[in-house]
Design a protein around this motif. Structure first.
Motif, short mmCIF file in Angstrom:
data_model
loop_
_atom_site.label_atom_id
_atom_site.label_comp_id
_atom_site.label_asym_id
_atom_site.label_seq_id
_atom_site.Cartn_x
_atom_site.Cartn_y
_atom_site.Cartn_z
N UNK A 62 0.77 -1.20 0.02
CA UNK A 62 0.09 0.01 0.00
C UNK A 62 0.88 1.29 -0.06
N UNK A 65 1.90 1.91 -3.46
CA UNK A 65 0.89 2.29 -4.32
C UNK A 65 0.82 3.92 -3.89
N UNK A 66 0.99 4.26 -2.67
CA UNK A 66 0.80 5.55 -2.21
C UNK A 66 1.91 6.49 -2.80
N UNK A 69 1.04 7.32 -6.31
CA UNK A 69 -0.33 8.42 -6.64
C UNK A 69 0.48 9.76 -6.24
N UNK A 70 1.34 9.77 -5.20
CA UNK A 70 1.46 11.15 -4.91
C UNK A 70 2.37 11.68 -5.71
N UNK B 65 -5.36 12.35 -9.59
CA UNK B 65 -5.89 10.91 -9.14
C UNK B 65 -5.70 10.62 -7.66
N UNK B 89 -5.39 10.57 -0.26
CA UNK B 89 -4.64 9.44 -0.83
C UNK B 89 -4.15 8.47 -0.05
N UNK B 93 -5.37 4.43 0.47
CA UNK B 93 -4.68 3.15 0.67
C UNK B 93 -4.63 2.80 1.92
#
Lengths: 204, 249
Positions: A62, A65-66, A69-70, B65, B89, B93
């Motif tokens: 996770x 993934x974060x 996105x950031x 996003x 965000x 998660x």
């Protein structure tokens, strides 16, 4: 008796892991997937304390993934490995995770890479690595047969040779293995090597 | 009135929270943003104020996003937006980690609105000066959704909405012209609404389209220019059709 091992080939990296979930003398299941797909081009094969394994690897996934996105771009394999090792190191002298990890990834500019991360936060970039009792056998097989730039066929043959050794020489050897691959086309499951298939559940 | 607008935690005698209302003013000064929900896509559009020549425009992304199936655009204080987007965000998660499921659009909107509300009821802080338009597909039902939050912490779902500069004109246009659309028609409707208040051309508009299969896609400037040209052509044809009958009288 958990086995995880991996190697780097020509433009790809393979990670193989056994798939038994055992508690003392009871086998919970023989198709537990211990190789997590971290993101599009990373694999995380883990072995160790069952709760720690799942909790820690999901936490890493996770956070990877974060980051994506950031920042709009994915973490490099080296960065992900160092992050994982950092988390293990932070927890080590508080409440350590008992998880051993092989992190394989493919970066466009570097190609495939494999990182050995053990439960006390050792980090090594390696061509081949293994954890568990099975490592005695798989490392020896890989020392004998591995060379850099192996083709996919050669590498899978070597993995199969290791699995055969583990099956014949380890006293309570795991029946089934899963093999996953990561290359320029991404991370995905490659094959299962099963000797025990769960019985079909009769439909009502 | 001067005595009741300093601290956020003080109501005025006629029941206003002035700091929240001033935050809404900040939103009204922000760049225009529009969101339109179609049957199979959701479109977000923002006004791009002229970029300084030396600035790298790629580092100024106004539509972001939050997760693979959720996106956000906002009007107001961009620095405040950065903070909220970061928290959202993390929450996306965190939700996936604890319940092994992606967030619904409503959940993450509720979360963002909840954060905005918290900052209207604490001492020593000021509200977030932005209104957010949040779009996404429900991971279970697959239904498209568009939500809006504001500095007071209220949120609601919309078929189409606008915020920021001249949002009233855009909303009027949308109310007059909204109908259930899909695909490219939805994109056109969003662009037409933006063109009511923004100078024409791909340079001044940023558009992103969310589909269930492919997630968020930012449109290239050339694509936007092409659609703008189509819209202008349609407008011109409509004008000509209006003028023609009166000539025959």
């Amino acid at each position: 008796m958990e086995c995880v091992f991996g190697l780097v080939g020509d433009g790809f990296a393979l990670v193989a892991a056994d798939s038994s979930a055992v508690n003392s003398i009871l086998v919970h299941k023989s198709n537990e997937d211990k190789i997590m797909i971290l993101d599009s081009h990373k694999l995380l094969g883990a072995s160790g304390e069952a709760g720690d394994r799942v909790q820690f690897t999901e936490y890493i996934q996770k956070n990877v993934h974060l980051y994506e996105f950031r920042n709009g771009i994915p973490l490099s394999t080296a960065a992900a490995a160092n992050f994982t090792r950092g988390e293990l190191a932070q927890a080590l002298r508080k409440s350590p995770y008992s998880v051993n990890i092989l992190l394989a990834g493919y970066d466009k500019d570097i190609g495939p890479s494999l990182y050995y991360i053990d439960y006390i936060a050792t980090l090594h970039k390696v061509d081949k690595g293994a954890f568990g009792y099975g490592s005695f056998f798989s490392l020896s097989m890989m020392d004998r047969h591995y060379h850099s730039g192996m083709s996919l066929k050669e590498a899978v043959d070597l993995v199969d040779k290791c699995i055969v050794e583990i099956r014949t020489r380890l006293v309570v050897s795991p029946p089934n293995f899963v093999i996953k691959i990561v290359d320029k086309d991404g991370a995905r499951e490659y094959a299962w090597r099963e000797t025990i298939k769960d019985a079909e559940v009769p439909t009502a | 009135m001067a005595r009741y607008d300093r601290a956020i935690t003080v109501f005025s005698p006629d029941g206003h929270l002035f700091q929240v209302e001033y935050a809404l003013e900040a939103v009204r000064k922000g760049n225009a943003a529009v969101g339109v929900r179609g049957t199979d896509v959701i479109v977000l559009g923002v006004e791009k104020k002229s970029t300084p020549k030396l600035q790298d425009s790629r580092s100024v992304r106004k539509i972001v996003s939050l997760d693979t199936h959720i996106a956000l655009a906002c009007a107001g204080l961009k620095a405040d937006a950065r903070v909220l987007i970061n928290r959202a965000r993390i929450e996306c998660q965190s939700h996936r980690l604890t319940v092994e499921d992606p967030v619904t659009v409503e959940y993450i909107t509720r979360y963002i609105a909840g954060l905005q509300q918290k900052y209207t009821q604490s001492g020593g802080v000021r509200p977030f000066g932005l209104s957010a338009l949040i779009i996404g597909f429900d991971p279970y039902s697959g239904a498209p959704a568009l939500y809006q939050t504001d500095p007071s912490g209220t949120f609601s779902a919309w078929k189409a909405n606008a915020t920021g500069r001249n949002s009233n004109s855009m909303r009027e246009f949308l109310e007059k012209n909204y109908k259930e659309t899909s695909g490219q028609e939805t994109v056109k409707l969003a662009i037409r609404a933006l063109l009511e208040v923004v100078e024409s051309g791909g340079k001044n508009i940023e558009i992103a389209v969310m589909t269930k299969e492919q997630g968020l896609r930012q449109l290239e400037e050339a694509e936007i220019d092409a659609i703008v040209a189509e819209i202008e052509a349609e407008k011109a044809a409509a004008e000509a059709a209006k003028k023609a009958p009166s000539k025959d009288s």
